[in-house]
Design an enzyme around this catalytic site. Structure first.
Site, PDB file in Angstrom:
ATOM      1  CG  HIS A 194      -2.036  -0.989   1.126  1.00  0.00           C
ATOM      2  ND1 HIS A 194      -3.152  -0.668   1.012  1.00  0.00           N
ATOM      3  CD2 HIS A 194      -1.908  -2.355   1.194  1.00  0.00           C
ATOM      4  CE1 HIS A 194      -4.044  -1.985   0.835  1.00  0.00           C
ATOM      5  NE2 HIS A 194      -3.308  -2.747   0.997  1.00  0.00           N
ATOM      6  CG  ASP A 225       0.075   9.290   0.709  1.00  0.00           C
ATOM      7  OD1 ASP A 225      -0.182   8.037   1.107  1.00  0.00           O
ATOM      8  OD2 ASP A 225      -0.477  10.163   1.209  1.00  0.00           O
TER       9      ASP A 225
HETATM   10  C1  GDG Z   1      -2.243   3.822   3.299  1.00  0.00           C
HETATM   11  C2  GDG Z   1      -1.001   4.393   2.318  1.00  0.00           C
HETATM   12  C3  GDG Z   1      -2.751   4.218   0.408  1.00  0.00           C
HETATM   13  C4  GDG Z   1      -8.645   9.652   7.672  1.00  0.00           C
HETATM   14  N1  GDG Z   1      -9.099  10.467   8.851  1.00  0.00           N
HETATM   15  C5  GDG Z   1     -10.131  10.011   9.174  1.00  0.00           C
HETATM   16  C6  GDG Z   1     -10.736   9.049   8.190  1.00  0.00           C
HETATM   17  N2  GDG Z   1      -9.447   9.027   7.477  1.00  0.00           N
HETATM   18  C7  GDG Z   1      -9.717   7.878   6.160  1.00  0.00           C
HETATM   19  C8  GDG Z   1      -9.495   8.842   4.895  1.00  0.00           C
HETATM   20  C9  GDG Z   1      -8.863   7.532   4.060  1.00  0.00           C
HETATM   21  C10 GDG Z   1      -8.165   6.933   4.744  1.00  0.00           C
HETATM   22  O1  GDG Z   1      -8.514   7.056   6.207  1.00  0.00           O
HETATM   23  C11 GDG Z   1      -6.568   7.235   4.709  1.00  0.00           C
HETATM   24  O2  GDG Z   1      -6.161   6.660   3.675  1.00  0.00           O
HETATM   25  P1  GDG Z   1      -4.850   7.264   2.748  1.00  0.00           P
HETATM   26  O3  GDG Z   1      -4.905   6.664   1.440  1.00  0.00           O
HETATM   27  O4  GDG Z   1      -5.357   8.833   2.668  1.00  0.00           O
HETATM   28  O5  GDG Z   1      -3.873   7.170   3.581  1.00  0.00           O
HETATM   29  P2  GDG Z   1      -3.106   5.816   4.724  1.00  0.00           P
HETATM   30  O6  GDG Z   1      -3.962   5.997   5.895  1.00  0.00           O
HETATM   31  O7  GDG Z   1      -1.569   6.377   5.002  1.00  0.00           O
HETATM   32  O8  GDG Z   1      -3.238   4.662   3.705  1.00  0.00           O
HETATM   33  C12 GDG Z   1      -1.761   5.216   1.320  1.00  0.00           C
HETATM   34  C13 GDG Z   1      -3.653   3.653   1.503  1.00  0.00           C
HETATM   35  O9  GDG Z   1      -3.055   2.992   2.287  1.00  0.00           O
HETATM   36  C14 GDG Z   1      -4.487   2.800   0.628  1.00  0.00           C
HETATM   37  O10 GDG Z   1      -3.669   1.807   0.027  1.00  0.00           O
HETATM   38  O11 GDG Z   1      -3.498   5.273  -0.458  1.00  0.00           O
HETATM   39  O12 GDG Z   1      -0.898   5.818   0.381  1.00  0.00           O
HETATM   40  O13 GDG Z   1      -0.099   5.311   3.055  1.00  0.00           O
HETATM   41  O14 GDG Z   1     -10.157   6.625   3.608  1.00  0.00           O
HETATM   42  O15 GDG Z   1     -10.968   9.067   4.614  1.00  0.00           O
HETATM   43  N3  GDG Z   1     -11.641   8.202   8.398  1.00  0.00           N
HETATM   44  C15 GDG Z   1     -12.599   8.741   9.376  1.00  0.00           C
HETATM   45  N4  GDG Z   1     -12.392   9.555  10.419  1.00  0.00           N
HETATM   46  C16 GDG Z   1     -11.120  10.376  10.297  1.00  0.00           C
HETATM   47  O16 GDG Z   1     -10.922  11.061  11.101  1.00  0.00           O
HETATM   48  N5  GDG Z   1     -13.768   8.009   9.682  1.00  0.00           N
END
Ligand code: GDG
Length: 467
Positions: free
Chosen positions: A158, A371
């Site tokens: 990821h 990222d």
């Molecule tokens: C890893 C990789 C890759 C965030 N704050 C809250 C919340 N979130 C949710 C977001 C989003 C998820 O968490 C975060 O996903 P990201 O992709 O932005 O980043 P990582 O957590 O670092 O994820 C990344 C991912 O895996 C998938 O393969 O894209 O590059 O680092 O869905 O909306 N959700 C809630 N409350 C929050 O305060 N409910």
């Protein structure tokens, strides 16, 4: 079709897999429901050795079994807090300066992988395919093979795969890549990540790589193993997000925010509180906007939602302190009695609230330093009102930048450049916003979460037929 076994560090709870929760857990659970199977991993609890060894605890939801184990304090410290999050995470995000390497943590990482693999072995049936997720579980396939498991095993990374020169900073880099080569299929978020992995094989492991001629698929051989690699860009379900954002747009939390903004423009950012997300750089770019474009002072607000994660890892405590300092400094500089430029919220919000807040804002400001993909960028676009969409300002170092050509792309190390992009977005005419939104939505629909999941599993299952 054989069953599916999903292995990830944390297993979603059955509630998190319900449609309304949205996100990755729902996508993966969809595949599990279709094929029947097992979702195996850590429960998130730290427990005594006796309780850990008594696991896994099994919970049934239709045709899917949730199988979880607890970790002892020592295992948690070495495997999770130590090697996974204080060595692999920073180095894979190009932050060698924040990484440490401890032999005993690495030994713990391998020991826990072997122990988890042993626990899972009893649940595997001959026709199952096994899909392992992320950097915590690099040695997992090797450990399963040592248990005598011969089923096809795929791995999806990821996070970014770093350039070889960066990976060399981890002393047992060769052992790690050798372990990766025990998978039958490795999926990466972007072509860059796949190429970095191939580069390592060719330049540091005397390996060979051949394109299969099908999409971005390749066959690699190294360490006496042959494996397949591919690019599988993770996505979201854009139409579900759009529907959810619209459904909740008139709820109290949105009305309260609107009222408190008193007509000011809104920039939204949401990230786990992590140094890879470029939060400090983002705050400084916003400061540049207020400094260089005084007409926006008092007229634009940045809302940063940043739920804390991994708060028992030192580097995460440091980023939190630094961010609090910067928010305080910038607010001290530009606040008025009735205006606070940055609202910094160190807490988690419900997903439906986030999506409706995205819809309410004029800019989504997503500026990671590195990222794998960044789902927030995709969610922001999907949540917009098609008749009056906001603008995505996105870092070139997010995997998502390769797909979202309708975004304003920025370099997160260039505070002035980012402030100029914010100005451009704030002043952007409706027709251009709509055109950019349409471009991004087309990309999101073409490659949604279902496509990601189904194409990976199709490729993994086809290997099974070849075997
Ligand atoms: C890893 C990789 C890759 C965030 N704050 C809250 C919340 N979130 C949710 C977001 C989003 C998820 O968490 C975060 O996903 P990201 O992709 O932005 O980043 P990582 O957590 O670092 O994820 C990344 C991912 O895996 C998938 O393969 O894209 O590059 O680092 O869905 O909306 N959700 C809630 N409350 C929050 O305060 N409910």
């Amino acid at each position: 079709m054989g069953r599916l076994i999903v292995v990830s560090n944390r297993v979603a709870t059955p509630t998190e897999t319900k449609g309304s929760a949205g996100g990755l857990a729902v996508g993966v659970f969809g595949a599990l429901k279709d094929a029947g199977g097992v979702w195996f991993g850590w429960s998130g609890d730290v427990v005594s050795e006796t309780v850990a060894n008594a696991g896994p605890v099994l919970e049934q939801e239709g045709s899917v079994t949730f199988a979880t184990v607890g970790l002892t304090r020592k295992d948690y410290d070495q495997y999770y807090r130590g090697f996974s999050n204080a060595t692999l995470w920073p180095v894979f995000h190009y932050r060698n300066d924040l990484a440490r390497y401890e032999r005993d943590e690495y030994a713990g990482y391998r020991r826990v992988n072997a122990w988890l693999a042993h626990k899972l072995t009893k649940l595997i049936e001959p026709d199952d395919v096994i899909w392992v997720h992320d950097y915590h579980l690099i040695p997992f396939a090797e450990a399963l093979r040592a248990e005598g498991v011969t089923n096809p095993i795929g791995f999806f990374l990821h996070i970014p795969f770093p350039a070889p020169q960066i990976l060399l900073n981890i002393p047992p880099h060769e052992e790690l890549v050798k372990s990766l080569c025990c998978y039958d299929l490795i999926g990466f978020q972007t072509r860059n990540d796949q190429v970095a992995f191939h580069d390592y094989l060719v330049r540091h492991a005397r390996g060979e790589v051949t394109d299969t001629g099908e999409g971005e698929g390749a066959v690699a051989s190294a360490f006496g193993r042959t494996l397949h690699t591919g690019v599988y860009r993770i996505g979201v379900f854009p139409d579900e997000i759009a529907e959810q954002a619209k459904r909740y747009e008139s709820r109290q939390h949105v009305l309260d925010l609107k009222q408190s903004l008193e007509g000011r423009k809104l920039i939204m950012s949401v990230d786990r509180l992590d140094y890879s997300k470029g939060l400090v750089e983002r705050f400084r770019a916003f400061e540049q906007l207020l400094e260089r474009a005084p007409e926006w002072r008092g007229n634009v607000t940045l809302v940063q939602i940043a739920p804390p994660t991994r708060s028992d890892v030192d580097t995460y405590q440091q980023i939190r302190q630094e961010l609090e300092g910067e928010a305080g400094r910038i607010n001290g500089r530009f606040s008025a009695l009735d205006y606070t430029p940055i609202r910094y919220l160190n807490q988690r919000y419900d997903r439906w609230k986030l999506m409706s807040l995205f819809r309410e804002s004029q800019i989504g400001f997503v500026t990671p330093l590195h990222d794998g993909m960044n789902l927030v960028a995709k969610e922001y676009v999907a949540a917009q009102n098609p008749d009056d969409p906001g603008v995505l300002v996105l870092s070139i170092f997010a995997g998502a930048a390769a797909e979202l050509s309708g975004a304003l792309l920025v370099n997160p190390h260039d505070a002035i450049g980012m402030s100029e992009a914010l100005q451009q977005a704030l002043a952007m005419p409706l027709a251009e916003r709509k055109a950019r939104y349409e471009t991004n939505m087309t990309a999101l629909r073409k490659n949604d979460l279902g496509v990601w999941r189904d194409s990976f599993l199709r490729d993994l299952r086809s290997l099974k037929r070849e075997a």
